[in-house]
Enzyme design. Structure first.
Site, PDB file in Angstrom:
ATOM      1  CG  HIS A  97      -1.964   1.041   1.172  1.00 24.53           C
ATOM      2  ND1 HIS A  97      -1.695   2.369   1.460  1.00 24.53           N
ATOM      3  CD2 HIS A  97      -3.272   0.989   0.814  1.00 24.53           C
ATOM      4  CE1 HIS A  97      -2.806   3.069   1.298  1.00 24.53           C
ATOM      5  NE2 HIS A  97      -3.775   2.253   0.901  1.00 24.53           N
ATOM      6  CD  GLU A 169      -5.473   1.687  -2.842  1.00 20.62           C
ATOM      7  OE1 GLU A 169      -6.643   1.649  -2.457  1.00 20.62           O
ATOM      8  OE2 GLU A 169      -4.519   1.804  -2.063  1.00 20.62           O
ATOM      9  N   GLY A 175      -7.909   9.103  -0.147  1.00 23.64           N
ATOM     10  CA  GLY A 175      -8.362  10.006   0.914  1.00 23.64           C
ATOM     11  C   GLY A 175      -8.596  11.434   0.437  1.00 23.64           C
TER      12      GLY A 175
HETATM   13  P1  PGA Z   1      -9.717   5.863   0.439  1.00 28.50           P
HETATM   14  O1  PGA Z   1      -8.483   4.847   0.671  1.00 28.50           O
HETATM   15  O2  PGA Z   1     -10.862   5.018  -0.066  1.00 28.50           O
HETATM   16  O3  PGA Z   1      -9.981   6.438   1.807  1.00 28.50           O
HETATM   17  O4  PGA Z   1      -9.277   6.872  -0.546  1.00 28.50           O
HETATM   18  C1  PGA Z   1      -8.240   3.780  -0.182  1.00 28.50           C
HETATM   19  C2  PGA Z   1      -6.985   3.062   0.247  1.00 28.50           C
HETATM   20  O5  PGA Z   1      -6.034   3.731   0.679  1.00 28.50           O
HETATM   21  O6  PGA Z   1      -6.905   1.830   0.174  1.00 28.50           O
END
Ligand code: PGA
Length: 266
Positions: A97, A169, A175
């Protein structure tokens, strides 16, 4: 285009408490009790794996962790092994991540080593890739995500591909409140799909590709109907039961549309 059930994975990050988790997990099991077509998993902080097992073992919801050690059990203070996750019934783990890569200086090689260790066990690995805003602006998104995935694929045995899930991502969308544009998501997913297919055409086509980064109930449907999007990795919205359940419902609906569009019956 994928006709498989979608996969929706919750990433709680460093959120939760025994009390809050009990309420959230109860709401999820109640909300999904009548069944859904999508596969659902929650990735919780390590101390709550036992609680996840307690609440979810009689449900169809899988549980797992957000990181794992690249080492076999031994003198690694503070680390958590694959064997320990499996001891708690975990069947899935997030690896690489961006918050691990950025805050823990996790390199491509280290993320790959963690993923390979987990794939040698029985865990399903959600391997995260994604570019920073500066990288997107510099026009090197494809090169960055390919490099992140290549680090893993170079050590992967073909039979491990069945346990692999790749999550795209974009770091700048996590976020942030706004997901990436659907056309940009599809473009990157197509790049990743092609890279996986080059390892093994059949397994590469079947490998679930998730999108993550500000997925909300309002935007989930549009993202899940993209040809190379097989589900989502959900952060903030996974902490609010009605939000998360609505995202799972969008995944169910998208899967139904694909099934209908291609003449398959359930
Ligand atoms: P988010 O995070 O949905 O809050 O943007 C996704 C993630 O970091 O896996």
């Amino acid at each position: 285009m994928s006709h498989r059930p979608k996969l929706v994975v919750a990433n709680w990050k460093m959120h939760g408490s025994a009390t809050a988790n009990a309420a959230l997990l109860s709401a999820l099991t109640a909300g999904l009790a009548t069944g859904c077509r999508s596969e659902v998993a929650v990735c919780v902080p390590f101390p709550y794996l036992g609680q996840a097992r307690e609440f979810l073992s009689k449900s169809a919801i899988a549980w797992g962790a957000q990181d794992v050690s690249e080492h076999a059990p031994g003198a690694y203070t503070g680390d958590v092994s694959v064997e320990m996750l499996e001891d708690f019934g975990a069947s899935v783990v997030l690896v690489g991540h961006s918050e691990r890569r950025v805050f823990h200086a996790e390199s491509n090689e280290r993320a790959a080593a963690k993923a390979l260790r987990a794939l040698h066990g029985a865990l399903r690995v959600v391997f995260c890739v994604g570019e920073s805003l500066a990288e997107r602006q510099a026009g090197v998104t494809d090169r960055v995500v390919r490099g992140q995935l290549r680090a893993l694929l170079s050590g992967l045995m073909p039979q491990m591909m069945g346990q692999l899930v790749v999550a795209y991502e974009p770091v700048w969308a996590i976020g942030a409140g706004n997901a990436a544009k659907p056309e940009d998501v599809q473009e990157v997913h197509a790049v990743l799909r092609e890279q996986l297919q080059r390892v093994d055409a059949k397994m590469g086509s079947a490998c679930p590709l998730l999108y993550g980064g500000s997925v909300k109930k309002e935007t989930a449907a549009r993202l899940f109907e993209l040809p190379d999007v097989d589900g989502g990795l959900i952060g903030g919205a996974s902490l609010v039961a009605p939000e998360f359940l609505a995202i799972v419902a969008a995944a169910d609906a998208a899967c139904g549309d694909q099934v209908k569009a291609h003449g398959y019956s359930q």
